[in-house]
Design a protein around this motif. Structure first.
Motif, PDB file in Angstrom:
ATOM      1  N   THR A 112       0.908  -1.185  -0.028  1.00 54.72           N
ATOM      2  CA  THR A 112      -0.103  -0.079   0.154  1.00 54.72           C
ATOM      3  C   THR A 112       0.785   1.343   0.052  1.00 54.72           C
ATOM      4  O   THR A 112       0.535   2.355  -0.579  1.00 54.72           O
ATOM      5  N   ALA A 113       1.926   1.169   0.849  1.00 55.15           N
ATOM      6  CA  ALA A 113       2.942   2.345   0.851  1.00 55.15           C
ATOM      7  C   ALA A 113       3.511   2.700  -0.481  1.00 55.15           C
ATOM      8  O   ALA A 113       4.256   3.831  -0.524  1.00 55.15           O
ATOM      9  N   HIS A 114       3.864   1.746  -1.333  1.00 57.72           N
ATOM     10  CA  HIS A 114       4.702   1.886  -2.732  1.00 57.72           C
ATOM     11  C   HIS A 114       3.666   1.514  -3.807  1.00 57.72           C
ATOM     12  O   HIS A 114       4.174   0.705  -4.627  1.00 57.72           O
ATOM     13  N   PRO A 115       2.660   1.946  -4.096  1.00 55.98           N
ATOM     14  CA  PRO A 115       1.779   1.984  -5.116  1.00 55.98           C
ATOM     15  C   PRO A 115       2.575   2.450  -6.468  1.00 55.98           C
ATOM     16  O   PRO A 115       2.976   3.715  -6.414  1.00 55.98           O
ATOM     17  N   GLY A 116       2.367   1.797  -7.673  1.00 55.39           N
ATOM     18  CA  GLY A 116       2.786   2.410  -8.848  1.00 55.39           C
ATOM     19  C   GLY A 116       4.310   2.899  -8.818  1.00 55.39           C
ATOM     20  O   GLY A 116       4.960   2.237  -8.404  1.00 55.39           O
ATOM     21  N   ASN A 117       4.476   4.324  -9.135  1.00 50.74           N
ATOM     22  CA  ASN A 117       5.946   4.678  -9.276  1.00 50.74           C
ATOM     23  C   ASN A 117       6.797   3.919 -10.106  1.00 50.74           C
ATOM     24  O   ASN A 117       8.114   3.683 -10.191  1.00 50.74           O
ATOM     25  N   GLY A 118       6.148   3.006 -11.092  1.00 55.59           N
ATOM     26  CA  GLY A 118       6.845   2.284 -12.189  1.00 55.59           C
ATOM     27  C   GLY A 118       7.340   0.787 -11.425  1.00 55.59           C
ATOM     28  O   GLY A 118       8.102   0.343 -12.114  1.00 55.59           O
ATOM     29  N   TRP A 119       6.869   0.703 -10.192  1.00 51.61           N
ATOM     30  CA  TRP A 119       7.293  -0.693  -9.740  1.00 51.61           C
ATOM     31  C   TRP A 119       6.629  -1.395  -9.664  1.00 51.61           C
ATOM     32  O   TRP A 119       5.335  -1.354  -9.494  1.00 51.61           O
ATOM     33  N   LEU A 120       6.729  -2.725  -9.881  1.00 45.99           N
ATOM     34  CA  LEU A 120       5.857  -3.895 -10.080  1.00 45.99           C
ATOM     35  C   LEU A 120       5.822  -4.712  -8.861  1.00 45.99           C
ATOM     36  O   LEU A 120       4.849  -5.574  -8.511  1.00 45.99           O
ATOM     37  N   SER A 121       6.845  -4.515  -7.903  1.00 48.31           N
ATOM     38  CA  SER A 121       6.952  -5.360  -6.912  1.00 48.31           C
ATOM     39  C   SER A 121       6.002  -5.194  -5.839  1.00 48.31           C
ATOM     40  O   SER A 121       5.567  -6.325  -5.200  1.00 48.31           O
ATOM     41  N   PRO A 122       5.124  -3.837  -5.346  1.00 51.28           N
ATOM     42  CA  PRO A 122       4.322  -3.920  -4.596  1.00 51.28           C
ATOM     43  C   PRO A 122       3.072  -4.725  -4.945  1.00 51.28           C
ATOM     44  O   PRO A 122       2.697  -5.555  -3.770  1.00 51.28           O
ATOM     45  N   ALA A 123       2.692  -4.685  -6.250  1.00 55.56           N
ATOM     46  CA  ALA A 123       1.446  -5.731  -6.406  1.00 55.56           C
ATOM     47  C   ALA A 123       1.890  -7.002  -6.302  1.00 55.56           C
ATOM     48  O   ALA A 123       0.999  -7.986  -5.995  1.00 55.56           O
ATOM     49  N   GLN A 124       3.125  -7.425  -6.800  1.00 58.67           N
ATOM     50  CA  GLN A 124       3.604  -8.846  -6.779  1.00 58.67           C
ATOM     51  C   GLN A 124       3.521  -9.218  -5.112  1.00 58.67           C
ATOM     52  O   GLN A 124       3.487 -10.422  -4.709  1.00 58.67           O
ATOM     53  N   LEU A 125       4.294  -8.502  -4.351  1.00 55.33           N
ATOM     54  CA  LEU A 125       4.376  -8.678  -3.063  1.00 55.33           C
ATOM     55  C   LEU A 125       3.100  -9.233  -2.593  1.00 55.33           C
ATOM     56  O   LEU A 125       2.759 -10.010  -1.704  1.00 55.33           O
ATOM     57  N   LYS A 126       1.851  -8.243  -2.840  1.00 54.65           N
ATOM     58  CA  LYS A 126       0.540  -8.451  -2.280  1.00 54.65           C
ATOM     59  C   LYS A 126       0.125  -9.715  -2.837  1.00 54.65           C
ATOM     60  O   LYS A 126      -0.604 -10.378  -1.907  1.00 54.65           O
TER      61      LYS A 126
END
Length: 147
Positions: free
Chosen positions: A81-95
Protein backbone atom coordinates in the motif's frame (compact mmCIF):
# COMPACT_ATOMS: atom_id res chain seq x y z
CA UNK A 1 9.00 -60.71 4.00
CA UNK A 2 11.58 -60.14 1.29
CA UNK A 3 10.48 -60.35 -2.33
CA UNK A 4 12.91 -63.23 -3.06
CA UNK A 5 11.51 -65.22 -0.14
CA UNK A 6 7.97 -64.62 -1.38
CA UNK A 7 8.91 -65.80 -4.86
CA UNK A 8 10.51 -68.96 -3.40
CA UNK A 9 7.37 -69.73 -1.38
CA UNK A 10 5.16 -69.26 -4.42
CA UNK A 11 7.39 -71.51 -6.55
CA UNK A 12 7.44 -74.23 -3.87
CA UNK A 13 3.65 -74.09 -3.50
CA UNK A 14 3.18 -74.24 -7.26
CA UNK A 15 5.49 -77.29 -7.44
CA UNK A 16 3.58 -79.07 -4.66
CA UNK A 17 0.31 -78.33 -6.41
CA UNK A 18 1.67 -79.52 -9.77
CA UNK A 19 3.02 -82.80 -8.38
CA UNK A 20 0.29 -83.35 -5.81
CA UNK A 21 2.86 -83.96 -3.09
CA UNK A 22 3.02 -82.68 0.43
CA UNK A 23 0.42 -81.05 2.59
CA UNK A 24 -1.57 -78.34 0.85
CA UNK A 25 -0.46 -74.93 2.02
CA UNK A 26 -2.74 -71.94 1.84
CA UNK A 27 -0.98 -68.60 2.00
CA UNK A 28 -3.00 -65.99 3.87
CA UNK A 29 -2.03 -62.40 4.36
CA UNK A 30 -3.15 -60.00 7.07
CA UNK A 31 -3.37 -62.49 9.89
CA UNK A 32 -1.48 -63.02 13.11
CA UNK A 33 1.46 -65.37 13.05
CA UNK A 34 0.84 -68.73 14.72
CA UNK A 35 1.99 -69.02 18.31
CA UNK A 36 5.72 -69.56 18.53
CA UNK A 37 6.34 -67.53 15.38
CA UNK A 38 6.25 -63.94 14.30
CA UNK A 39 8.44 -62.40 16.99
CA UNK A 40 6.41 -62.57 20.16
CA UNK A 41 2.92 -62.27 21.48
CA UNK A 42 0.51 -60.35 19.26
CA UNK A 43 -0.54 -56.95 20.51
CA UNK A 44 -3.34 -55.22 18.68
CA UNK A 45 -4.38 -52.94 21.52
CA UNK A 46 -5.06 -49.35 20.60
CA UNK A 47 -4.76 -46.90 23.45
CA UNK A 48 -7.44 -44.42 22.53
CA UNK A 49 -6.57 -42.04 25.36
CA UNK A 50 -3.43 -41.10 23.43
CA UNK A 51 -5.37 -40.79 20.17
CA UNK A 52 -7.91 -38.51 21.85
CA UNK A 53 -5.05 -36.45 23.31
CA UNK A 54 -3.39 -36.08 19.91
CA UNK A 55 -6.72 -35.05 18.39
CA UNK A 56 -7.27 -32.42 21.08
CA UNK A 57 -3.73 -31.06 20.64
CA UNK A 58 -4.13 -30.91 16.86
CA UNK A 59 -7.46 -29.11 17.20
CA UNK A 60 -5.94 -26.57 19.60
CA UNK A 61 -3.03 -25.92 17.24
CA UNK A 62 -5.40 -25.51 14.32
CA UNK A 63 -7.48 -22.92 16.19
CA UNK A 64 -4.39 -21.02 17.34
CA UNK A 65 -3.00 -20.98 13.82
CA UNK A 66 -6.26 -19.68 12.37
CA UNK A 67 -6.35 -16.84 14.93
CA UNK A 68 -2.77 -15.83 14.24
CA UNK A 69 -3.17 -16.01 10.48
CA UNK A 70 -5.75 -13.22 10.37
CA UNK A 71 -3.07 -10.52 10.76
CA UNK A 72 0.15 -12.44 10.11
CA UNK A 73 0.90 -10.76 6.79
CA UNK A 74 -0.29 -7.23 7.54
CA UNK A 75 3.27 -5.91 7.12
CA UNK A 76 3.28 -7.14 3.51
CA UNK A 77 0.00 -5.34 2.86
CA UNK A 78 1.42 -2.15 4.41
CA UNK A 79 4.46 -2.27 2.12
CA UNK A 80 2.32 -2.86 -0.96
CA UNK A 81 0.00 0.00 0.00
CA UNK A 82 2.87 2.40 0.80
CA UNK A 83 4.54 1.91 -2.57
CA UNK A 84 1.86 1.78 -5.26
CA UNK A 85 2.74 2.56 -8.82
CA UNK A 86 5.90 4.65 -9.22
CA UNK A 87 6.86 2.30 -12.04
CA UNK A 88 7.53 -0.57 -9.68
CA UNK A 89 5.79 -3.93 -10.07
CA UNK A 90 7.02 -5.39 -6.79
CA UNK A 91 4.33 -3.92 -4.46
CA UNK A 92 1.53 -5.59 -6.40
CA UNK A 93 3.51 -8.82 -6.68
CA UNK A 94 4.28 -8.74 -2.96
CA UNK A 95 0.57 -8.36 -2.21
CA UNK A 96 -0.25 -11.29 -4.53
CA UNK A 97 2.49 -13.45 -3.00
CA UNK A 98 1.30 -12.63 0.53
CA UNK A 99 -2.30 -13.48 -0.37
CA UNK A 100 -1.27 -16.81 -1.91
CA UNK A 101 0.95 -17.65 1.06
CA UNK A 102 -1.84 -16.79 3.51
CA UNK A 103 -4.17 -19.04 1.50
CA UNK A 104 -1.70 -21.92 1.83
CA UNK A 105 -1.38 -21.38 5.58
CA UNK A 106 -5.15 -21.22 6.05
CA UNK A 107 -5.50 -24.43 4.04
CA UNK A 108 -2.91 -26.14 6.24
CA UNK A 109 -4.65 -24.99 9.42
CA UNK A 110 -7.98 -26.30 8.10
CA UNK A 111 -6.38 -29.63 7.24
CA UNK A 112 -5.09 -29.85 10.81
CA UNK A 113 -8.64 -29.32 12.03
CA UNK A 114 -9.92 -32.01 9.66
CA UNK A 115 -7.24 -34.43 10.83
CA UNK A 116 -8.22 -33.74 14.41
CA UNK A 117 -11.81 -34.70 13.65
CA UNK A 118 -10.66 -37.86 11.88
CA UNK A 119 -8.47 -38.83 14.83
CA UNK A 120 -11.44 -38.36 17.15
CA UNK A 121 -13.64 -40.48 14.88
CA UNK A 122 -11.00 -43.22 14.82
CA UNK A 123 -10.64 -43.23 18.59
CA UNK A 124 -14.42 -43.37 19.04
CA UNK A 125 -14.57 -46.23 16.53
CA UNK A 126 -11.96 -48.20 18.46
CA UNK A 127 -13.73 -47.50 21.75
CA UNK A 128 -17.04 -48.66 20.28
CA UNK A 129 -15.47 -51.82 18.80
CA UNK A 130 -13.80 -52.64 22.12
CA UNK A 131 -17.05 -52.14 24.01
CA UNK A 132 -18.90 -54.36 21.55
CA UNK A 133 -16.22 -57.07 21.76
CA UNK A 134 -16.33 -56.94 25.55
CA UNK A 135 -20.14 -57.23 25.55
CA UNK A 136 -19.97 -60.23 23.22
CA UNK A 137 -17.32 -61.93 25.33
CA UNK A 138 -19.36 -61.36 28.49
CA UNK A 139 -22.45 -62.79 26.80
CA UNK A 140 -20.48 -65.81 25.61
CA UNK A 141 -19.06 -66.44 29.07
CA UNK A 142 -22.54 -66.09 30.55
CA UNK A 143 -23.94 -68.53 27.96
CA UNK A 144 -21.18 -71.03 28.76
CA UNK A 145 -22.06 -70.80 32.44
CA UNK A 146 -25.65 -71.77 31.68
CA UNK A 147 -24.73 -74.93 29.78
Amino acid sequence: MAWDEWEELKAAAAERQRTGTGTPVHTRLNQLAPSGGGGGAPDIAIRTKGVHGAADDTETLSRQAMKRLSHSLDASDAVATAHPGNGWLSPAQLKLCAANWEGQLVSLARQMGDLSAQLKDSAHGYDKADAEAEARLRAAVQDLGQV
